[in-house]
Design a protein around this motif. Sequence first.
Motif, PDB file in Angstrom:
ATOM      1  N   UNK A   1     -44.568 -52.875  68.259  1.00 60.67           N
ATOM      2  CA  UNK A   1     -43.382 -53.754  68.303  1.00 60.67           C
ATOM      3  C   UNK A   1     -42.468 -53.581  67.096  1.00 60.67           C
ATOM      4  N   UNK A   2     -43.047 -53.310  65.905  1.00 54.80           N
ATOM      5  CA  UNK A   2     -42.231 -53.190  64.699  1.00 54.80           C
ATOM      6  C   UNK A   2     -41.309 -51.970  64.742  1.00 54.80           C
ATOM      7  N   UNK A   3     -41.620 -51.026  65.598  1.00 56.89           N
ATOM      8  CA  UNK A   3     -40.803 -49.806  65.677  1.00 56.89           C
ATOM      9  C   UNK A   3     -39.974 -49.770  66.964  1.00 56.89           C
ATOM     10  N   UNK A   4     -39.764 -50.930  67.545  1.00 50.13           N
ATOM     11  CA  UNK A   4     -39.009 -50.994  68.799  1.00 50.13           C
ATOM     12  C   UNK A   4     -37.569 -50.542  68.574  1.00 50.13           C
ATOM     13  N   UNK A   5     -37.103 -49.647  69.442  1.00 51.35           N
ATOM     14  CA  UNK A   5     -35.732 -49.135  69.402  1.00 51.35           C
ATOM     15  C   UNK A   5     -35.267 -48.978  70.842  1.00 51.35           C
ATOM     16  N   UNK A   6     -34.710 -50.059  71.392  1.00 55.63           N
ATOM     17  CA  UNK A   6     -34.346 -50.063  72.812  1.00 55.63           C
ATOM     18  C   UNK A   6     -33.276 -49.023  73.143  1.00 55.63           C
TER      19      UNK A   6
ATOM     20  N   UNK B   1     -34.034 -46.251  75.960  1.00 57.93           N
ATOM     21  CA  UNK B   1     -33.255 -46.097  77.190  1.00 57.93           C
ATOM     22  C   UNK B   1     -32.591 -44.737  77.284  1.00 57.93           C
ATOM     23  N   UNK B   2     -32.392 -44.091  76.151  1.00 59.67           N
ATOM     24  CA  UNK B   2     -31.837 -42.735  76.191  1.00 59.67           C
ATOM     25  C   UNK B   2     -32.864 -41.762  76.774  1.00 59.67           C
ATOM     26  N   UNK B   3     -34.126 -41.912  76.366  1.00 58.15           N
ATOM     27  CA  UNK B   3     -35.173 -41.022  76.857  1.00 58.15           C
ATOM     28  C   UNK B   3     -35.718 -41.473  78.208  1.00 58.15           C
ATOM     29  N   UNK B   4     -35.638 -42.755  78.511  1.00 53.84           N
ATOM     30  CA  UNK B   4     -36.127 -43.289  79.771  1.00 53.84           C
ATOM     31  C   UNK B   4     -35.053 -44.207  80.353  1.00 53.84           C
ATOM     32  N   UNK B   5     -34.025 -43.626  80.993  1.00 51.40           N
ATOM     33  CA  UNK B   5     -32.904 -44.433  81.504  1.00 51.40           C
ATOM     34  C   UNK B   5     -33.359 -45.570  82.410  1.00 51.40           C
TER      35      UNK B   5
END
Length: 309
Positions: free
Chosen positions: A260-265, A269-273
């Motif tokens: 969770x601390x490294x979450x980068x939405x 979403x860029x890698x998994x649209x």
Amino acid sequence: MANIRPLRRPAAAPAARGGAPRRPAPVLNAPARDYTYDGTFEGLLTVLFTIYDSKAAPNSIQPEAAVQGGLFAAPAPTETNEALAARVWEGLLNTMDPEARTRLYHVFLSEDADREMLIFRYVDLALRSNQDIAENYANADVRRVQRLAQMMFREKHRMEAFVRFEKTQDELYHATIEPDMDVLPLIAAHFTKRYADQRWLIYDRRRHYGLYYDLTRTDVVQFEAGANRKTTDISATVLDEREPLFRLLWQSYFDHVNIPERKNLKLHRRHMPLRYWKYLSEKQPREQRFVPIDNKRPPGEANLRLEKE
């Protein structure tokens, strides 16, 4: 019920011609025509043969199912001839390398609105050029072909990564997809090799056909017109009784490797649209929270947790 036919791909590329002088392309000096074909790649290759055989350039090339004729011009239907199509496909190697030829097939599968005329313009440019046009990015058609081929490669790669199977009671692994482009012919080899020990079906809901592997070969499957085409999931009554557990375990694995601390939405979403999330078990609502079994913990850890509670 379903209609099954062998999966067909363009013939393997023969060795490039060595040094033989190339005949000049015919001059297209006959009145232009509006061509129609049956919507298959072989049909489009037959249209290309007809164009140069009749020396009549196309005003348009359209699938028969989507013909939009002009006010005064009647479309010229072209019957698919597999022998002529194979001759054209092989003959393209006289003017381009195998990689460039493959791009044309990918452009066809992209279902771009202008794909037929784009393929014709690219082929015609190659026929009338003394040099390889594959990297002639000053030409808008060459750039467009390259761009569509790249988009097709990304869609293929994502489908290979994001397809999730569900197991049915009769040991069939089933997946439903709805890609932006017609990628099934391109992903068939990947899934046939990777899942060679199990029966599987990948169904394209948007295009109403699928791939079926029966442990010996992969075939194209087309369901009859009366089949229900609106649902994206198979009925829960035909799923293997362990399938909900498999989904729960997969979701739990995803939750436990997540940081969770490294979450980068944005990057996620860029890698998994977002449009692919509907295929992924880990992106579905959690039916129940995963709780580790106490007797599978190291000795003393379970009791310690109980004391803290």
